[in-house]
Motif scaffolding. Structure first.
Motif, PDB file in Angstrom:
ATOM      1  N   TYR A 117       0.832  -1.214   0.000  1.00  0.00           N
ATOM      2  CA  TYR A 117       0.000   0.000   0.000  1.00  0.00           C
ATOM      3  C   TYR A 117       0.863   1.261   0.000  1.00  0.00           C
ATOM      4  N   ALA A 118       1.881   1.289   0.852  1.00  0.00           N
ATOM      5  CA  ALA A 118       2.709   2.488   0.967  1.00  0.00           C
ATOM      6  C   ALA A 118       3.421   2.792  -0.344  1.00  0.00           C
ATOM      7  N   CYS A 119       4.014   1.766  -0.952  1.00  0.00           N
ATOM      8  CA  CYS A 119       4.723   1.988  -2.221  1.00  0.00           C
ATOM      9  C   CYS A 119       3.758   2.445  -3.313  1.00  0.00           C
ATOM     10  N   ALA A 120       2.524   1.937  -3.279  1.00  0.00           N
ATOM     11  CA  ALA A 120       1.532   2.387  -4.249  1.00  0.00           C
ATOM     12  C   ALA A 120       1.203   3.862  -4.057  1.00  0.00           C
ATOM     13  N   ARG A 121       1.085   4.297  -2.808  1.00  0.00           N
ATOM     14  CA  ARG A 121       0.769   5.707  -2.548  1.00  0.00           C
ATOM     15  C   ARG A 121       1.948   6.619  -2.905  1.00  0.00           C
ATOM     16  N   LEU A 122       3.166   6.151  -2.663  1.00  0.00           N
ATOM     17  CA  LEU A 122       4.360   6.985  -2.838  1.00  0.00           C
ATOM     18  C   LEU A 122       4.916   6.939  -4.255  1.00  0.00           C
ATOM     19  N   GLY A 123       4.507   5.933  -5.021  1.00  0.00           N
ATOM     20  CA  GLY A 123       5.091   5.750  -6.352  1.00  0.00           C
ATOM     21  C   GLY A 123       6.485   5.151  -6.292  1.00  0.00           C
ATOM     22  N   TRP A 124       6.766   4.407  -5.253  1.00  0.00           N
ATOM     23  CA  TRP A 124       8.077   3.769  -5.089  1.00  0.00           C
ATOM     24  C   TRP A 124       8.021   2.331  -5.609  1.00  0.00           C
ATOM     25  N   ALA A 125       9.089   1.900  -6.232  1.00  0.00           N
ATOM     26  CA  ALA A 125       9.213   0.496  -6.628  1.00  0.00           C
ATOM     27  C   ALA A 125       9.537  -0.328  -5.382  1.00  0.00           C
ATOM     28  N   VAL A 126       8.766  -1.365  -5.126  1.00  0.00           N
ATOM     29  CA  VAL A 126       8.962  -2.164  -3.920  1.00  0.00           C
ATOM     30  C   VAL A 126      10.362  -2.756  -3.879  1.00  0.00           C
ATOM     31  N   GLU A 127      10.852  -3.233  -5.038  1.00  0.00           N
ATOM     32  CA  GLU A 127      12.158  -3.907  -5.053  1.00  0.00           C
ATOM     33  C   GLU A 127      13.326  -2.953  -4.793  1.00  0.00           C
ATOM     34  N   ASP A 128      13.080  -1.646  -4.901  1.00  0.00           N
ATOM     35  CA  ASP A 128      14.133  -0.663  -4.637  1.00  0.00           C
ATOM     36  C   ASP A 128      13.982  -0.010  -3.269  1.00  0.00           C
ATOM     37  N   THR A 129      13.093  -0.547  -2.449  1.00  0.00           N
ATOM     38  CA  THR A 129      12.790   0.066  -1.156  1.00  0.00           C
ATOM     39  C   THR A 129      13.269  -0.834  -0.028  1.00  0.00           C
ATOM     40  N   GLU A 130      14.061  -0.272   0.879  1.00  0.00           N
ATOM     41  CA  GLU A 130      14.499  -1.004   2.067  1.00  0.00           C
ATOM     42  C   GLU A 130      13.364  -0.991   3.088  1.00  0.00           C
ATOM     43  N   VAL A 131      13.120  -2.145   3.702  1.00  0.00           N
ATOM     44  CA  VAL A 131      12.068  -2.252   4.709  1.00  0.00           C
ATOM     45  C   VAL A 131      12.696  -2.645   6.040  1.00  0.00           C
ATOM     46  N   VAL A 132      12.378  -1.882   7.078  1.00  0.00           N
ATOM     47  CA  VAL A 132      12.880  -2.156   8.427  1.00  0.00           C
ATOM     48  C   VAL A 132      11.690  -2.195   9.370  1.00  0.00           C
ATOM     49  N   LEU A 182       2.309   7.370   7.017  1.00  0.00           N
ATOM     50  CA  LEU A 182       1.098   6.924   6.333  1.00  0.00           C
ATOM     51  C   LEU A 182       0.264   6.098   7.316  1.00  0.00           C
ATOM     52  N   GLU A 183      -0.906   6.609   7.667  1.00  0.00           N
ATOM     53  CA  GLU A 183      -1.746   5.980   8.682  1.00  0.00           C
ATOM     54  C   GLU A 183      -2.947   5.281   8.053  1.00  0.00           C
ATOM     55  N   GLN A 184      -3.372   4.175   8.676  1.00  0.00           N
ATOM     56  CA  GLN A 184      -4.590   3.455   8.285  1.00  0.00           C
ATOM     57  C   GLN A 184      -4.652   3.202   6.779  1.00  0.00           C
ATOM     58  N   LEU A 185      -3.567   2.701   6.222  1.00  0.00           N
ATOM     59  CA  LEU A 185      -3.488   2.500   4.777  1.00  0.00           C
ATOM     60  C   LEU A 185      -4.589   1.567   4.286  1.00  0.00           C
ATOM     61  N   GLY A 186      -5.308   2.020   3.256  1.00  0.00           N
ATOM     62  CA  GLY A 186      -6.381   1.224   2.677  1.00  0.00           C
ATOM     63  C   GLY A 186      -7.712   1.411   3.350  1.00  0.00           C
ATOM     64  N   GLY A 187      -7.748   2.102   4.486  1.00  0.00           N
ATOM     65  CA  GLY A 187      -8.988   2.298   5.218  1.00  0.00           C
ATOM     66  C   GLY A 187      -9.603   3.660   4.950  1.00  0.00           C
ATOM     67  N   VAL A 188     -10.782   3.866   5.495  1.00  0.00           N
ATOM     68  CA  VAL A 188     -11.479   5.138   5.262  1.00  0.00           C
ATOM     69  C   VAL A 188     -10.813   6.287   6.002  1.00  0.00           C
ATOM     70  N   ARG A 189      -9.993   5.982   7.021  1.00  0.00           N
ATOM     71  CA  ARG A 189      -9.323   7.040   7.790  1.00  0.00           C
ATOM     72  C   ARG A 189      -7.859   7.191   7.374  1.00  0.00           C
ATOM     73  N   GLU A 190      -7.544   6.799   6.150  1.00  0.00           N
ATOM     74  CA  GLU A 190      -6.166   6.916   5.666  1.00  0.00           C
ATOM     75  C   GLU A 190      -5.726   8.384   5.672  1.00  0.00           C
ATOM     76  N   ARG A 191      -4.481   8.600   6.131  1.00  0.00           N
ATOM     77  CA  ARG A 191      -3.962   9.974   6.244  1.00  0.00           C
ATOM     78  C   ARG A 191      -2.460   9.941   6.098  1.00  0.00           C
ATOM     79  N   ILE A 192      -1.867  11.010   5.538  1.00  0.00           N
ATOM     80  CA  ILE A 192      -0.417  11.121   5.410  1.00  0.00           C
ATOM     81  C   ILE A 192       0.029  12.425   6.064  1.00  0.00           C
ATOM     82  N   ALA A 193       0.977  12.315   7.005  1.00  0.00           N
ATOM     83  CA  ALA A 193       1.592  13.498   7.627  1.00  0.00           C
ATOM     84  C   ALA A 193       3.019  13.598   7.127  1.00  0.00           C
ATOM     85  N   GLU A 194       3.517  14.813   6.952  1.00  0.00           N
ATOM     86  CA  GLU A 194       4.816  15.001   6.307  1.00  0.00           C
ATOM     87  C   GLU A 194       5.644  16.056   7.019  1.00  0.00           C
ATOM     88  N   GLY A 195       6.973  15.896   6.952  1.00  0.00           N
ATOM     89  CA  GLY A 195       7.907  16.856   7.509  1.00  0.00           C
ATOM     90  C   GLY A 195       9.324  16.360   7.319  1.00  0.00           C
TER      91      GLY A 195
END
Length: 437
Positions: A117-132, A182-195
């Motif tokens: 979900y996150a990569c879809a929202r951000l436009g990031w390729a999953v295979e190029d993204t480090e996950v921790v 990225l909060e509540q991804l895929g849900g009705v309360r989905e929200r993104i905060a940035e800084g």
């Protein structure tokens, strides 16, 4: 004998029942027992009539008992997103593999993971993204994923994780990095905060969140490479440190592989164990150090360099080795002349295990030469010189040469080993200086 019923594991997202596939709904509707977190169970409608059992805490020790208690019933376990991606699916497979009493077929119905979900929202390729993941893990695990220009997704442990991550980024010189929560991804309360990490002042939000990092290293922050041989000043030390160039050669001889365990004996500052662990996230290491101050320092270095899982044993080898899990490789950087140390390390290695020992003293060099004569392997001398001012000119300053013996334990003793070396000499006290100063 009746075959055990399959154990179903169904992934569910913040979109709840509406986001489930027909196959997932069938599994949940047919279940007599529904096991999951309170949040996940609350997402199910009344038509799921199975008995609802929330996971206790801690979770993993409770798994065998729960499975045994509901044996013979149709059990469905709820998971967040993809059960096999940092999820309960892995825990269940490991528990059942280890305990025949609760072993049963496993049927997994995945849901898109938070990473997808996150990569879809951000436009990031999953295979190029480090996950921790920081779920149940120290925040310092994130450090080894921080590289200028890198993209990292952090699986959050709760509402307070973004602020904790921002603080860690500032402390490690990555304050300019862009952060998106990225909060509540895929849900009705989905929200993104940035800084940015440097100015992060966003109030704590929903505990169900993923943190996206566009890593930017501050100009004055140290650069930590991927390969062995971190700068010496990356470590806190009192001089007991395998220096950078020798360290790189030592790690090459130790040859870490995924999942392998290292014994680092005479840990000093822990640099060999730290860089062994940095080689792959599944590597494991135990650092044995008899000096309490240095043992504490090893722990601090491990946390600072992103490998807080390093196990530090305070004690003198070989006695301190008793009860440790079987190593795949052993490095001896200090205390080579301690009675029985080499013998204990060699005996502990399985066939194919590697042993590497470094020394700068003639007494220990003689011991390594004898072991080389009997066991083969490779005996090398490593010499490093640094350019330094000499008056108005420049000359070379030679560091103490390091003698290194490395060997792979064979499946069975060879001809060279017929005349085994004398057991390690027994001086009145271990000689100082076995680790390169």
């Amino acid at each position: 004998m009746t075959a055990p019923l399959p154990l179903s594991v169904v992934g569910i997202g913040a979109d709840g029942w509406d986001g489930l596939s027909p196959a997932a709904r069938r599994e949940l509707g047919a279940a007599e027992v529904l096991i999951g977190g309170a949040r996940q169970l609350a997402l199910l409608p009344a038509e799921c009539v199975g008995e609802r059992v929330p996971w206790p805490s801690p979770l993993r020790p409770a798994v065998p008992g729960l499975l045994a208690a509901h044996a013979g019933r149709r059990v469905c376990v709820l998971a967040s997103g993809d059960p096999m991606f940092y999820g309960i699916g892995r825990t269940l497979t490991e528990v059942m593999a280890a305990d025949a009493a609760v072993r049963q077929p496993l049927r997994v119905v995945p849901h898109p993971s938070s990473v997808a979900y996150a990569c879809a929202r951000l436009g990031w390729a999953v295979e190029d993204t480090e996950v921790v993941t920081l779920v149940g893990r120290p925040a310092e695990n994130l450090v080894r994923a921080l590289y200028d220009g890198g993209r990292v997704l952090v699986l959050s442990a709760g509402a307070g994780t973004p602020a904790e991550v921002a603080g860690l980024l500032r402390d490690r010189g990555f304050g300019p990095s862009r952060m998106r929560v990225l909060e509540q991804l895929g849900g009705v309360r989905e929200r993104i905060a940035e800084g940015t990490a440097a100015g992060w002042d966003v109030p704590a939000g929903d505990p169900l969140n993923v943190i996206a990092l566009d890593c930017v290293r501050a100009p004055d922050a140290p650069r930590l490479p991927l390969v062995p041989g971190l700068p010496d000043d990356a470590y806190e030390h009192d001089g007991q440190l395998t220096k950078r160039h020798v360290r790189a050669a030592t790690l090459a001889a130790l040859a870490p592989g995924p999942g392998e365990l290292l014994w680092d004996i005479g840990g000093g500052s822990g640099s060999i164990a730290v860089e062994w662990l940095r080689a792959h996230r599944s590597c494991r290491a135990v650092s044995v150090e008899r000096d309490a101050v240095r043992a504490a320092r090893i722990g601090r270095n491990a946390r600072a360099l992103g490998v807080p899982a390093l196990r530090v044993v305070h004690g003198a080898a070989p006695a301190a080795l008793a009860g440790l899990p079987t190593p795949d490789a052993v490095f001896i950087g200090g205390g080579l002349t301690a009675p029985g140390l080499l013998d204990a390390c060699w005996d502990a290695l399985p066939p194919g295990g590697r042993l590497v020992a470094n020394t700068v003293t003639l007494e220990s060099e003689a011991l390594l030469t004898e072991w080389y004569r009997c066991h083969g392997g490779e005996l090398v001398r490593l010499a490093v010189a640094h350019a330094v001012p000499v008056g108005g000119f420049t000359g070379w300053r030679q560091a103490m040469p390091v003698t290194q013996w490395s060997a792979v334990k064979p499946a069975r003793p060879g001809p060279q080993e017929a005349a085994a070396p004398a057991r390690s000499q027994d001086p009145s006290q271990p000689l100082p200086g076995d680790r390169q100063p």
